[in-house]
Write a protein that holds these residues in place. Structure first.
Motif: not given
Length: 154
Positions: A41-64
């Protein structure tokens, strides 16, 4: 009991609206695109990137923590897709926000995560994973032998 949540539309006359969440991580993108292309089926590509510290913030505070992610204005706004394909912990804040906003608007977007989620796997409709990630078994967890890829007979 009737629900106020609008179910995704999968009628033959109208293909599902699919978002493929793509990050700078090409290995994750390859898996997402393999699934998106295989759906036919057709699909849309939605691009994003993380700011510095995003992975650590996700691990500490949850992915929100949506503010830790960069994307084009309007890229993750309604109309909501029927299906979201995502991979990698960097996509989890966007997935959490899409699920929250779509439900707030009365729409049930299905989330499919490839790999190992840091969030509770129960927050996804389907998690497709491989043995090395040791994702706990669950009714929405599908373990496959090898990562998905776009390799074909050609």
């Amino acid at each position: 009991m009737e629900s106020d949540v609008q179910q995704p539309r999968f009628a033959p006359e109208q293909p599902p609206r699919i978002w493929a969440l793509l990050s700078p991580r090409e290995g994750d993108n390859a898996q997402i695109l393999a699934v998106a292309e295989a759906l036919g089926s057709p699909f849309e590509r939605r691009r994003f990137s993380n700011r510095p510290g995003a992975i650590a913030a996700n691990l500490i505070a949850g992915a929100a923590i949506r503010s830790r992610v960069r994307y084009e204005p309007g890229a993750f706004d309604p109309p909501w897709p029927d299906l979201v394909l995502a991979a990698g912990t960097q996509s989890e804040p966007i997935c959490a926000q899409i699920r929250h906003d779509a439900r707030r608007d009365g729409y049930r977007t299905r989330l499919v995560f490839l790999g190992r989620p840091w969030m509770d796997p129960g927050r996804y409709d389907l998690v497709v994973t491989t043995p090395q990630y040791r994702v706990p078994p669950g009714p929405n967890v599908m373990e496959i032998d090898f990562p998905l890829h776009r390799v074909s007979a050609e």
